[in-house]
Design a protein around this motif. Structure first.
Motif, PDB file in Angstrom:
ATOM      1  N   THR A 176     -12.183   4.146  -3.057  1.00  0.00           N
ATOM      2  CA  THR A 176     -13.668   3.884  -3.038  1.00  0.00           C
ATOM      3  C   THR A 176     -14.332   4.432  -1.968  1.00  0.00           C
ATOM      4  O   THR A 176     -13.610   3.364  -1.109  1.00  0.00           O
ATOM      5  N   TYR A 214       0.850  -1.216   0.008  1.00  0.00           N
ATOM      6  CA  TYR A 214       0.336   0.189  -0.188  1.00  0.00           C
ATOM      7  C   TYR A 214       0.812   1.742   0.599  1.00  0.00           C
ATOM      8  O   TYR A 214       1.666   1.379   0.391  1.00  0.00           O
ATOM      9  N   TYR A 240      -2.464   4.030  -3.168  1.00  0.00           N
ATOM     10  CA  TYR A 240      -2.510   2.899  -4.305  1.00  0.00           C
ATOM     11  C   TYR A 240      -2.348   1.487  -3.583  1.00  0.00           C
ATOM     12  O   TYR A 240      -1.498   1.077  -2.710  1.00  0.00           O
ATOM     13  N   ARG A 241      -2.561  -0.021  -4.460  1.00  0.00           N
ATOM     14  CA  ARG A 241      -1.868  -1.029  -3.896  1.00  0.00           C
ATOM     15  C   ARG A 241      -1.912  -1.927  -5.205  1.00  0.00           C
ATOM     16  O   ARG A 241      -2.048  -1.801  -6.065  1.00  0.00           O
ATOM     17  N   SER A 242      -0.905  -3.039  -4.375  1.00  0.00           N
ATOM     18  CA  SER A 242      -0.923  -3.808  -4.952  1.00  0.00           C
ATOM     19  C   SER A 242      -1.058  -5.233  -4.065  1.00  0.00           C
ATOM     20  O   SER A 242      -0.642  -5.393  -3.979  1.00  0.00           O
ATOM     21  N   SER A 243      -1.175  -5.776  -5.372  1.00  0.00           N
ATOM     22  CA  SER A 243      -1.780  -6.940  -4.679  1.00  0.00           C
ATOM     23  C   SER A 243      -0.608  -8.269  -5.128  1.00  0.00           C
ATOM     24  O   SER A 243      -0.909  -9.710  -5.324  1.00  0.00           O
ATOM     25  N   SER A 265       1.519  -4.641 -10.480  1.00  0.00           N
ATOM     26  CA  SER A 265       0.656  -4.083 -11.163  1.00  0.00           C
ATOM     27  C   SER A 265      -0.105  -3.037  -9.638  1.00  0.00           C
ATOM     28  O   SER A 265       0.154  -3.228  -9.083  1.00  0.00           O
ATOM     29  N   TRP A 266      -0.738  -1.712 -10.150  1.00  0.00           N
ATOM     30  CA  TRP A 266      -0.948  -1.180  -8.954  1.00  0.00           C
ATOM     31  C   TRP A 266      -2.716  -0.864  -9.129  1.00  0.00           C
ATOM     32  O   TRP A 266      -3.247  -0.465  -9.935  1.00  0.00           O
ATOM     33  N   HIS A 267      -3.079  -0.924  -8.050  1.00  0.00           N
ATOM     34  CA  HIS A 267      -5.091  -0.313  -8.586  1.00  0.00           C
ATOM     35  C   HIS A 267      -4.881   0.935  -7.647  1.00  0.00           C
ATOM     36  O   HIS A 267      -4.464   1.365  -6.355  1.00  0.00           O
ATOM     37  N   GLY A 268      -5.592   1.846  -7.855  1.00  0.00           N
ATOM     38  CA  GLY A 268      -5.897   3.311  -6.849  1.00  0.00           C
ATOM     39  C   GLY A 268      -6.918   3.626  -6.009  1.00  0.00           C
ATOM     40  O   GLY A 268      -8.172   2.968  -7.373  1.00  0.00           O
ATOM     41  N   GLN A 325     -10.377  -2.489  -1.004  1.00  0.00           N
ATOM     42  CA  GLN A 325     -11.214  -2.318  -1.951  1.00  0.00           C
ATOM     43  C   GLN A 325     -12.041  -1.020  -1.676  1.00  0.00           C
ATOM     44  O   GLN A 325     -12.739   0.138  -2.672  1.00  0.00           O
TER      45      GLN A 325
END
Length: 184
Positions: free
Chosen positions: A38, A16, A24-27, A32-35, A93
């Motif tokens: 939400t 994180y 932003y987080r990466s699993s 790859s990163w998800h921003g 999420q």
């Protein structure tokens, strides 16, 4: 600009990163990163240069629950200020606000939270360093209590925290006036 970083102690591939603008987080270990935060902060209201979401602190407990301190940076302040401390039980999420009850400084609508940390032996015990002192919750953020006794009036602007790894009843707080040891 990266302001905060956390690694999930239960899965080191979950990373994180908090920036001046978002979380932003990466699993997958940063492939790859998800921003996005939400459900945490509404960015629809305007401002002079924002609002932007400043993620000043991220903490992850052994159960994979993520805590993030989200501040709003805008001038003038937005009509809806959802800054505060948030918790995610699904790896970032979605988020719920848990900072209700923290005292705010008179100049801001919400407390500025600079650092969070938790007791690694009790995931419901969280500490928050704010612009008005140090706070503790033992119920996962539902209620907060000030543990700022011993801080001088000028030392209530707390920017960093560290829990003693051997004695979880001792917390160190870094302020503009120096380092304090709080026992509770």
């Amino acid at each position: 600009e990266v302001l905060s970083l956390a690694v999930d102690p239960s899965n080191s591939k979950n990373l994180y990163v908090g920036t001046l603008f978002d979380l932003y987080r990466s699993s997958d270990g940063r492939e790859s990163w998800h921003g996005g935060t939400t459900g945490a902060v509404n960015t629809a209201s305007g401002g002079f240069f924002g609002p932007t979401k400043t993620i000043s602190s991220i903490a992850v407990n052994a159960k994979g629950v993520v805590f993030a301190s989200i501040g709003m940076m805008a001038f003038p302040r937005p009509k809806v200020d959802n800054s505060g401390l948030y918790r995610s039980v699904n790896h970032g999420q979605s988020w719920s606000r848990i900072s209700t009850g923290l005292t705010r400084a008179s100049t801001f609508p919400s407390p500025m939270i600079y650092k969070t940390c938790f007791n690694p032996k009790n995931s419901s015990e969280i500490f928050a360093a704010t612009d008005t002192g140090v706070y503790r919750t033992i119920d996962g953020g539902k209620t907060w209590k000030s543990i700022s006794a011993g801080l001088s009036a000028g030392g209530r602007y707390v920017q960093c925290l560290a829990l003693d790894p051997i004695n979880p009843h001792v917390l160190y707080a870094g302020t503009e006036e120096g380092l304090y040891k709080l026992a509770f």
